[in-house]
Design a protein around this motif. Structure first.
Motif, short mmCIF file in Angstrom:
data_model
loop_
_atom_site.label_atom_id
_atom_site.label_comp_id
_atom_site.label_asym_id
_atom_site.label_seq_id
_atom_site.Cartn_x
_atom_site.Cartn_y
_atom_site.Cartn_z
N ARG A 1 0.82 -1.20 0.00
CA ARG A 1 0.00 0.00 0.00
C ARG A 1 0.85 1.25 0.00
NH1 ARG A 1 -4.87 0.92 4.06
NH2 ARG A 1 -4.36 3.08 3.63
N ILE A 2 2.01 1.13 0.60
CA ILE A 2 2.84 2.32 0.72
C ILE A 2 3.74 2.50 -0.50
CG2 ILE A 2 4.75 3.28 2.05
CD1 ILE A 2 3.37 2.23 4.52
N HIS A 3 4.13 1.37 -1.08
CA HIS A 3 5.15 1.47 -2.12
C HIS A 3 4.56 1.43 -3.52
CE1 HIS A 3 7.67 0.60 1.31
NE2 HIS A 3 8.69 1.05 0.61
N LEU A 4 5.36 1.99 -4.38
CA LEU A 4 4.97 1.99 -5.79
C LEU A 4 5.73 0.90 -6.52
CD1 LEU A 4 3.39 3.59 -7.99
CD2 LEU A 4 5.50 4.85 -8.37
N ASP B 1 -3.60 -4.94 -7.07
CA ASP B 1 -3.43 -4.47 -8.44
C ASP B 1 -1.95 -4.22 -8.69
OD1 ASP B 1 -3.91 -3.68 -10.93
OD2 ASP B 1 -5.03 -1.85 -10.42
N ALA B 2 -1.25 -5.28 -9.15
CA ALA B 2 0.18 -5.13 -9.33
C ALA B 2 0.67 -6.03 -10.44
CB ALA B 2 0.89 -5.48 -8.03
N LYS B 3 1.81 -5.67 -10.95
CA LYS B 3 2.44 -6.49 -11.99
C LYS B 3 3.89 -6.73 -11.61
CE LYS B 3 -0.83 -6.63 -15.24
NZ LYS B 3 -1.87 -6.23 -14.29
N ILE B 4 4.39 -7.88 -12.08
CA ILE B 4 5.80 -8.15 -11.81
C ILE B 4 6.59 -7.83 -13.07
CG2 ILE B 4 7.47 -9.93 -11.27
CD1 ILE B 4 5.33 -11.30 -9.66
N ASP B 5 7.59 -7.01 -12.88
CA ASP B 5 8.51 -6.74 -13.98
C ASP B 5 9.65 -7.74 -13.82
OD1 ASP B 5 10.44 -5.87 -15.67
OD2 ASP B 5 9.95 -3.74 -15.39
N GLU C 1 13.45 -6.56 -14.43
CA GLU C 1 14.11 -5.77 -13.38
C GLU C 1 13.90 -6.39 -12.01
OE1 GLU C 1 13.41 -1.58 -13.35
OE2 GLU C 1 13.36 -1.54 -15.56
N ASN C 2 13.16 -7.47 -12.01
CA ASN C 2 12.89 -8.16 -10.75
C ASN C 2 12.17 -7.27 -9.74
OD1 ASN C 2 12.87 -10.54 -9.54
ND2 ASN C 2 14.96 -10.46 -8.72
N THR C 3 11.17 -6.57 -10.21
CA THR C 3 10.42 -5.69 -9.30
C THR C 3 8.92 -5.94 -9.44
OG1 THR C 3 10.35 -3.99 -10.99
CG2 THR C 3 12.07 -3.79 -9.31
N VAL C 4 8.23 -5.48 -8.44
CA VAL C 4 6.78 -5.47 -8.51
C VAL C 4 6.35 -4.03 -8.67
CG1 VAL C 4 4.64 -6.14 -7.36
CG2 VAL C 4 6.76 -7.37 -6.87
N ILE C 5 5.48 -3.78 -9.59
CA ILE C 5 5.00 -2.41 -9.76
C ILE C 5 3.53 -2.38 -9.36
CG2 ILE C 5 4.65 -0.52 -11.36
CD1 ILE C 5 6.94 -1.89 -13.00
N MET C 6 3.26 -1.54 -8.39
CA MET C 6 1.88 -1.43 -7.93
C MET C 6 1.16 -0.43 -8.82
SD MET C 6 2.34 -3.36 -5.38
CE MET C 6 0.68 -3.26 -4.81
N ALA D 1 -0.84 12.11 -0.56
CA ALA D 1 -1.12 11.26 -1.71
C ALA D 1 0.20 10.94 -2.39
CB ALA D 1 -2.07 11.96 -2.67
N ALA D 2 0.79 9.85 -1.97
CA ALA D 2 2.11 9.53 -2.52
C ALA D 2 2.36 8.04 -2.32
CB ALA D 2 3.19 10.33 -1.81
N SER D 3 3.44 7.56 -2.91
CA SER D 3 3.89 6.21 -2.58
C SER D 3 5.40 6.15 -2.75
CB SER D 3 3.19 5.17 -3.44
OG SER D 3 3.26 5.56 -4.78
#
Lengths: 433, 846
Positions: free
Chosen positions: A341-344, A376-380, A383-388, B739-741
Motif C-alpha cells: 500500500r505504501i510502495h509503488l 493491483d500489481a504487476k511483476i517486472d 528488473e525483478n520488481t513489482v510495480i503497484m 497522496a504519494a507512494s
C-alpha cells in the motif's frame, strides 16, 4: 530468551491448580526451566489435591527414593473412604434422577422440578448438595469427566445461586481438562453471562471474576475451532478490554495472536494497535512489538526481526504453539499488504528478505498474493520488481460515493414527517371529539 | 505587673494632673472648675481603696505589707470606682490636648461601666461631675471653634459633634443630679464621702460574686492582679480563673491580649500536668483568637509561641497517656484534679487536630501576606520545618490513640506539605523532623524506613487516606499522589491514576480548593508529558487551562484583573484567601512556553496540511496560539525576539517556511527552559521534534510542486536518518495524509497529487453541502420529535411515566457500571473536561 517471554508465572495466579498442571507439563517438555524445579512446582501444586498416587510418584522422582512417607498412604485411605461415602450418597440422587419416569416428568422450571422431586421421591436439599460435593471431590481426584457429569446434574436441579456459579466454574474446568471443547465453549458463554449480569458488591470483585474468566477462557478459545472468532468478540467488548488493560495486560499477546491469525477480523486491527500503543509501557513482547513496528513505526525491517522472535515465543507458549504456522503466514501477509500500500515499486528480493523468505519462495509468495487478494500489481521480471498500480478514485466516483445514501435518507425523513402529520391530525380530531 | 507599682504610677499621674491643671487655672475659669473638680473627685472616687491610695501618696513608697493588708479589704464597688476614676482621668487628659476622639471613646466606656455597675446603687458623684464638666468643656470648645474659625480635622470634628449629642442626652437623663452638683459641689462631695463610708462598712462578701465576672469584663488584667496574685498558686484558684477567662472569651470588650498574658502566667504556675493541659487548651485558642479579622495573619512571634505550646501539649500528652483529648467528652470537667485509676483514661474536651489545622492555616495566611521577594518570606518559610514536625508529631499521637478521623486530617496536612516538593527537600525535612522527635515515637503509617524515600512516603500517606479517609480527603490525596508522580516524570502512572479514579467526572461538584488542586495536577501532568516528549498528550492536558487565558485564576496564583466586570469585594476577598503561597507556584511563564511550543509543533503541520482548503483551516488546535500568530503576522516590522512568546512565534514562522534550523535556534534560545530539570535533554528532544515536524510541514506545503522527492535528499535536508524519513513518509501515506507512494528501487517518494478542475471541486463541495443539509434536516426532526414526545408524556398516565423513569434509572445504572471500568481509551477527550467546568463556574460567578 524463552524464559523472559514465558507468561506461565503470570498466568498461574489466575488459574486453578488442575489447570496449571498442563502448563507445567508443557514447560517440562520444552525444557525452559530446570527439570527439578518444575517437578517441585508440580509437587507443590498437587500436594493439596486428592491425586495421591500421582503425588507419591512425584515425591519419589524428586527425592530419588522408593520410600514414601506414611502420610501418603493414610491420605490415600482417607480419600478412598470419602470417595466411597460420597459415591454411595450421590448414587441415591442419581438413581432418582436417572429414572426415566422422572426424566419425562421434568420441566423447564427448576423450582417446580425440585418440589416435584421432593414430594415424590423424598429428595432433600442436602442430598442435592452431596452431588456438588461429590463432583468437587472427583475433580480433586482428577476424574474430570465424572466431575463434569455430577456438576451438570447439580446445576439442573439446584436453585442455590452461589453454588450454581461455583458449579459453573467447576464444570468449565472439568470440561477443559477433559478436552471437551464444545461443552467448555458453552460453559464459557454461560459463565460470561453470569458474570456480566450479576450484581457485584464491589467493582473490584467483578474485575477479579472477569480476570479469572479471561484466563480460563483462553484454554477454550485456542482449542476450539470457533474460538479464534469468539476470543475477539469477547475480549474486545469494552468491559473486557478494560479488564485486560487494568489487571492483566499480558493477555494482549493472546489477543494479538488471535487478531493476526484471523482473516475476517481485520477491521479490528486499528483498535488493537491503539490498545497496544497505550499499554506499551506496561506490557510488551515480540508479538505486540511486531504490530507496533509494523503499524506505528512502519519499520519493516524491525517487523521482520520481531517476526523471527515471535516464532520462538510462540513455539514456547502452551496456548499458541498450535497457531505458529498460521501466525507466521498471516504476519507475512500483513507485512506485504502494508508494504504494497505504501510502495509503488518494490524490489522482489528486498520484499522476500522482509518476509523472511528466499528469493524464489518470495516471488511465489508475491504471485500468490497478487492472485489471492487481487492486489493491483504487476511483476517486472526483467528488473525483478513489482510495480503497484495506483488506483485513484476519480472525482465522479467520490461524488457518487458521498451522495449515495442521501436520497434514501431524505425519503425516510419525508415519510416520518408524513406519519407525524397524520398522527397529529388524528389526535386533534380526537381532541375535537 | 504588680499592683503596687500600678498604684504608685496612678498616684503620680494624679499629681501631674493637679500640677497641669493648676497651670491651666490661669488660663480660663472653666478649666479651673474642671481641674478642681478633678482633684475633688479623685478623692471620694477612690473610696476605701482610694484612701489607701492617699495614704500611699502620703508615705509615697511605703512598705508593702501595709499596702497588702489594705488591699485585702477592697470591695467590688471600690474596684468599679477605680475603673471609673481611671476613665475620668483619661478624659481629663484628653481634654487638655483637645483630643475629642479619645474623649468620646473613654466617655463611652465610662457610660458602660456606670450603667452596668451602678444602675442599682445610684450614680456616683464622680460621674455626675464628669458629665457636668464635660458639658462645660464642650460648650466652650464649640464656642472656641466658632470664634477661631480654625478648622479642626475631620475625625475630631465628628467626634466633637457626636459628643455634643451624647452629652446632651446624658445630661438630660441626670438633670437633677447635675443641677444639684452645680449648685453645691462641695456638699455633694461630702455626701459622697459619707456614702463611701457606708459602703465600706457594708458586708464585703455580698459583692464578691460580682467581682469575678463583672470586674473582669471591665478591666481585664488589673482586677485579677489586684486580689489574686498571692493565691494563684493554689490549684483551686487556677481552675476558677480559667473558668472566668473562658467565660469572658468572645465577649465584646474582653481584652484579648490581657487574657493571653494571664493564661501564660497561669501556665507558669500550673503544678500538675492536668492543670497544664487545661491551661494550654485555653491558651492556644486564645492566641488564635487574638486576631479577629480574617484577612490579617497572626503575629509571627505569637505563632511561634503557639506552635511551642502545641508541642508542649503534645509532650504532656505523650508522657501521660492517661489523658485523652477528644471532642466527645460528655460531662463538663470538674474544676479539680481528677483521680485517675491506673489503666484508665480520662477524657478532656478539646481538639488538637483543630489546633494543628489552625496553626497550618495561619502559616499559609502569613505566607500569603508577606511579600515573597523579601527575606521575610524566606525567614518565615524556614518555620515550615517546625510546623511540619508538629504535624508529624500530632499524627503519631493520633495514631497511637486510634483517633482515626484526626489522623486522616493530619495526614492530609502532612501530604499537602510534601506533594509539590522535590525529593531532596522532602528528604532534608524528614531527616530534621526525625531527629527532632523523641526517639520513642514511632508511626505505624510512616515507619522510618519509608520516610527515607519521598515516593514511598507519599505513597504510604496516600494509601492510608484511600483506606481511611472520607471521600473529600481521598480525592485530594489522589490528586496529590498524581501530582507527585507527574513531578517525577511518571506520566503513565499519573495518567492511569487520573483516569481510573474518574476524578474528572465530578470534580466540578467539589469545592474550589480541590478544583484548584485538580487544575494544578492537570498542569503538572501536562508538563510531565512535555518533559517526556509526548507533545500531543501534553497539549491536550494543558489546553483547557492555558487556552482560557485565565491561568492565574485557575491555578490560584494571583488575581486576574477583570476588564469589564468588577468582582464584588467579598468575592475578591475569598479569592485572595485561596491564593497559594509563592513557593508553591508553578512557573507560569514556563507553563506558557511549554504550551505554546506544543501548540506550535502540532498546529504548524496541521495548518500546512490544510493548505488552502478553507474548511480544514477552520479546525483550530490551539486558539491562543493561532491568535498570537495572526497578530504577529499582521505586524509590519518585527524586531528581534525579546520575550518567550516572540521566540516561539518566530520559531513557528520559521517552521512553517521549512527553516527548521532557525526554528531550533529560536526555541533553544528561550531562557526559561533552564528552569526545567535536564534542560539539555529537553532541548534535544525538542530539536528532534522540530526536525520531524519540519519534514512533515515541508511535505505538506511543497508536495504539490514535485512529482518525486528523493528520500536521501529529504534525509540530508532535515538531517534525519533515512529510516526515520521513510517511516514518517510511510505513516503519512498510510494515514492518507499524503497522496504519494514510495519507490523502493530509486529510493524516491512519488507524489500523486492531482489537481482538481474547477467543476470537480465544485461538484465535491456540492455533494458535501447536500450531505450536511440532509443531516441538518434529520437533526431538526429528531429535536422536534423529542419535544413532541415530552408533550405527549404529559398526557400519559402516571404508571407509564414511572415505568419510564425505571428504565431511565436502569440506563443510568448501566452507565455508572460502565464508568467503574476505566475509560482510558477516550483519553484525549476526558482529560481536562473538568477544568472546563471550573471555568464555566468562574464565568458564571464573575
Amino acid at each position: 530468551m524463552a524464559a523472559t517471554y514465558d507468561l506461565t508465572p503470570k498466568l498461574i495466579p489466575y488459574l486453578d491448580r488442575h489447570l496449571v498442571f498442563p502448563l507445567l507439563e508443557f514447560l517440562s517438555m520444552h525444557k525452559i526451566y530446570p527439570e527439578i524445579d518444575l517437578l517441585k512446582a508440580k509437587y507443590e501444586l498437587l500436594a493439596k489435591t486428592n491425586m495421591v498416587d500421582f503425588i507419591s510418584m512425584l515425591y519419589k522422582t524428586i527425592h530419588d527414593t522408593e520410600e514414601v512417607p506414611n502420610e501418603f498412604s493414610t491420605k490415600r485411605d482417607e480419600v478412598l473412604q470419602t470417595l466411597e461415602n460420597l459415591q454411595s450418597e450421590a448414587q441415591k440422587v442419581l438413581d432418582i434422577i436417572e429414572n426415566p419416569e422422572v426424566i419425562s416428568a421434568l420441566r423447564q422450571d427448576k423450582l417446580q422440578n425440585l418440589n416435584f422431586l421432593k414430594e415424590k421421591y423424598g429428595l432433600t436439599d442436602k442430598m442435592l448438595n452431596t452431588l456438588y460435593q461429590f463432583g468437587q471431590f472427583q475433580y480433586n481426584c482428577g476424574n474430570y469427566g465424572g466431575a463434569s457429569d455430577m456438576l451438570y446434574h447439580f446445576r439442573v436441579l439446584s436453585t442455590d445461586h452461589e453454588l450454581n456459579v461455583s458449579a459453573l466454574w467447576g464444570k468449565l474446568a472439568s470440561d477443559i481438562l477433559d478436552s471437551n471443547w464444545d461443552g467448555a465453549l458453552e460453559e464459557v458463554q454461560k459463565l460470561k453471562e453470569t458474570i456480566d449480569q450479576k450484581n457485584f458488591t464491589s467493582p473490584l470483585h467483578q474485575l477479579q471474576q472477569r480476570t479469572w474468566f479471561i484466563h480460563w477462557s483462553i484454554f477454550v478459545f485456542f482449542n476450539h475451532p470457533k474460538g479464534r472468532d469468539n476470543i475477539i468478540d469477547v475480549f474486545f467488548t469494552p468491559s473486557y478490554i478494560n479488564t485486560i488493560q487494568t489487571a492483566c495486560p499480558w493477555i494482549l499477546r493472546y489477543l494479538t495472536t488471535a487478531v493476526v491469525t484471523n482473516k475476517r477480523k481485520k477491521s479490528i486491527l486499528k483498535d488493537l494497535v491503539k490498545i497496544i500503543q497505550q499499554e506499551s509501557y506496561e506490557y510488551r513482547d515480540p508479538i505486540t512489538e511486531f504490530i507496533e513496528s509494523l503499524y506505528v513505526k512502519f519499520d519493516f525491517e524491525g517487523a521482520q526481526h520481531k517476526l523471527k522472535e515471535c516464532e520462538k515465543v510462540l513455539s514456547n507458549d502452551f496456548f499458541l504453539v498450535a497457531t505458529l504456522p498460521e501466525f507466521v503466514e498471516n504476519a507475512r501477509y500483513l507485512i506485504s499488504e502494508t508494504y504494497c500500500r505504501i510502495h509503488l515499486k518494490i524490489d522482489i528480493s528486498g520484499l522476500s528478505q522482509t518476509l523472511n523468505l528466499d528469493q524464489e519462495a518470495g516471488e511465489k509468495w508475491i504471485v500468490n498474493l497478487i492472485r489471492d487478494t487481487r492486489v493491483d500489481a504487476k511483476i517486472d521480471f526483467k528488473e525483478n520488481t513489482v510495480i503497484m498500480n495506483q488506483n485513484h478514485t476519480s472525482i465522479y466516483q467520490q461524488v457518487i460515493e458521498r451522495t449515495r445514501g442521501l436520497s434514501f435518507r431524505s425519503q425516510i425523513l419525508s415519510s416520518t414527517i408524513e406519519k407525524r402529520e397524520a398522527h397529529q391530525s388524528a389526535s386533534t380530531a380526537e381532541a375535537v371529539e | 505587673m504588680s499592683r503596687f507599682f500600678r498604684g504608685g504610677s496612678d498616684s503620680e499621674t494624679d499629681d501631674d494632673d493637679e500640677i497641669i491643671s493648676s497651670n491651666e487655672e490661669e488660663e480660663s475659669e472653666d478649666d479651673h472648675i474642671s481641674s478642681s473638680e478633678d482633684e475633688a473627685t479623685s478623692k471620694p472616687a477612690a473610696g476605701a481603696g482610694g484612701r489607701s491610695k492617699f495614704l500611699k501618696d502620703a508615705v509615697s513608697d511605703s512598705d508593702e505589707s501595709d499596702l497588702d493588708e489594705k488591699r485585702e479589704v477592697k470591695s467590688a464597688k471600690d474596684k468599679k470606682l477605680d475603673a471609673l476614676e481611671s476613665s475620668v482621668k483619661t478624659i481629663e487628659n484628653a481634654k487638655k490636648i483637645n483630643d475629642w476622639v479619645a474623649i468620646q471613646n473613654e466617655f463611652e466606656k465610662l457610660n458602660k461601666i456606670v450603667s452596668k455597675s451602678f444602675g442599682s446603687i445610684g450614680m456616683p458623684r464622680v460621674y455626675i461631675k464628669t458629665i457636668a464638666s464635660l458639658e462645660d468643656f464642650l460648650n466652650e470648645a464649640l464656642q472656641k471653634e466658632k470664634e477661631a474659625k480654625k478648622k479642626i480635622n475631620a475625625t475630631q470634628a465628628k467626634a466633637l459633634n457626636s459628643m455634643k449629642n451624647k452629652i446632651k442626652k446624658i445630661v438630660r437623663q441626670f438633670e437633677d443630679e447635675v443641677e444639684k452638683w452645680r449648685q453645691n459641689p462641695v456638699e455633694t462631695e461630702e455626701e459622697d464621702n459619707e456614702d463611701g463610708d457606708i459602703e465600706k462598712s457594708s458586708p464585703i462578701e455580698k459583692d464578691d460574686s460580682l467581682q469575678s465576672t463583672d470586674a473582669l469584663d471591665d478591666e481585664g488584667f488589673e482586677q485579677v492582679g489586684k486580689g489574686n496574685r498571692p493565691i494563684e498558686y493554689t490549684s483551686d484558684n487556677l481552675f476558677k480563673k480559667l473558668r472566668e477567662i473562658l467565660e469572658a472569651r468572645g465577649k465584646k470588650n474582653t481584652d484579648r491580649l490581657e487574657q493571653i498574658k494571664i493564661l501564660q502566667k497561669l501556665l507558669g504556675v500550673a503544678a500538675t500536668s492536668y492543670q497544664q493541659v487545661r491551661v494550654l487548651l485555653a491558651l492556644i485558642p486564645a492566641q488564635f483568637d487574638y486576631n479577629p479579622s480574617m484577612s490579617n495573619y497572626m503575629n509571627v512571634d505569637m505563632w511561634k509561641s503557639t506552635q511551642k505550646e502545641i508541642n508542649q501539649l503534645l509532650t504532656i500528652l505523650e508522657s501521660t497517656p492517661s489523658f485523652m483529648i477528644h471532642d466527645h467528652v460528655e460531662e463538663e470537667e470538674e474544676d479539680k484534679e481528677p483521680v485517675i485509676e491506673p489503666g484508665q483514661t480520662f477524657g478532656i474536651r478539646g481538639s488538637i487536630v483543630s489546633f494543628i489545622d489552625r496553626l497550618d492555616d495561619e502559616f499559609t495566611k502569613s505566607l500569603q501576606n508577606i511579600d515573597p521577594h523579601t527575606t521575610d518570606y524566606v525567614d518565615r518559610l524556614k518555620d515550615e520545618t517546625e510546623l511540619y514536625a508538629t504535624i508529624v508529631r500530632g499524627q503519631i499521637y493520633f495514631e497511637q490513640n486510634d483517633l482515626n478521623e484526626s489522623t486522616s486530617r493530619v495526614v492530609m496536612r502532612r501530604l499537602e506539605h510534601l506533594y509539590y516538593k522535590p525529593d531532596q527537600v522532602i528528604q532534608t525535612v524528614e531527616n530534621t523532623v526525625s531527629q527532632s522527635l523523641p526517639s520513642n515515637l514511632k508511626s505505624s503509617i510512616t515507619p522510618p524506613a519509608i520516610t527515607q524515600d519521598s515516593s514511598d512516603l507519599i505513597h504510604a500517606l496516600c494509601v492510608y487516606l484511600y483506606k481511611k479517609g472520607e471521600s473529600l480527603l481521598r480525592t485530594r490525596a489522589m490528586l496529590c499522589h498524581i501530582y507527585h508522580h507527574a513531578l517525577h516524570n511518571r506520566f503513565y502512572i499519573a495518567r492511569d491514576m487520573l483516569l481510573m479514579s474518574h476524578l474528572q467526572d465530578n470534580i466540578q461538584l467539589s469545592d474550589v480548593g480541590t478544583q484548584i488542586l485538580h487544575n494544578r495536577t492537570m498542569v503538572q501532568v501536562g508538563l510531565c508529558a512535555f518533559r517526556e516528549g509526548m507533545i500531543k498528550e501534553s497539549q491536550s492536558c494543558l489546553q483547557e487551562i492555558c487556552g482560557t487565558g485565565r491561568v492565574k485564576e485557575l491555578l490560584a496564583q494571583g488575581l486576574q484583573l477583570q476588564k469589564y466586570s468588577q468582582l464584588p469585594p467579598e468575592q475578591e476577598k475569598l479569592d485572595r484567601q485561596r491564593q497559594l503561597p509563592f513557593h508553591m507556584h508553578i512557573n507560569l511563564e514556563l507553563l506558557e512556553c511549554a504550551y505554546l511550543t506544543c501548540s506550535m509543533l502540532l498546529e504548524i503541520p496541521a495548518m500546512a496540511a490544510a493548505g488552502s482548503n478553507p474548511e480544514a483551516r477552520k479546525k483550530v488546535i490551539s486558539k491562543p496560539f493561532r491568535r498570537m500568530l495572526d497578530y504577529n503576522e499582521r505586524q509590519v516590522f518585527s524586531g528581534p525576539p525579546e520575550n518567550t512568546r516572540d521566540h516561539i512565534m518566530g520559531a513557528a514562522k520559521a517552521l512553517a517556511a521549512g527553516e527548521w534550523q532557525k526554528c531550533q535556534e529560536l526555541i533553544s534560545a528561550i531562557k526559561i527552559w533552564d528552569l526545567m530539570p535536564e534542560t539539555q535533554k529537553i532541548k534535544e528532544m525538542l530539536n528532534r521534534k522540530i526536525q520531524e515536524e519540519g519534514l512533515r510541514t515541508y511535505l505538506f506545503t511543497y508536495s504539490s510542486y514535485y512529482t518525486t522527492l528523493g528520500l536521501e535528499q529529504l534525509s540530508t535536508m532535515f538531517s534525519l536518518p533515512i529510516n526515520t524519513v521513510t517511516s514518517i513518509v510511510s505513516k503519512m501515506i498510510w494515514n492518507e495524509e499524503l497522496a504519494a507512494s514510495l519507490d523502493q528501487i530509486n529510493n524516491v517518494v512519488v507524489l500523486h497529487r492531482v489537481e482538481h478542475t474547477k467543476v470537480q471541486q465544485l461538484a465535491l463541495m456540492f455533494a458535501e453541502k447536500a450531505t450536511s443539509f440532509v443531516e441538518a434536516n434529520e437533526r431538526t426532526l429528531e429535536q422536534k420529535q423529542a419535544v413532541g414526545q415530552n408533550q405527549r408524556d404529559q398526557h400519559r398516565q402516571k404508571g407509564q411515566t414511572s415505568q419510564q423513569q425505571n428504565t431511565e434509572k436502569r440506563t443510568m445504572y448501566q452507565k455508572r457500571d460502565g464508568q467503574q471500568q476505566r475509560g482510558r481509551n477516550n483519553f484525549n477527550n476526558v482529560l481536562g473536561n473538568s477544568v472546563r467546568g471550573r471555568t464555566q463556574q468562574n464565568r458564571y460567578r464573575s
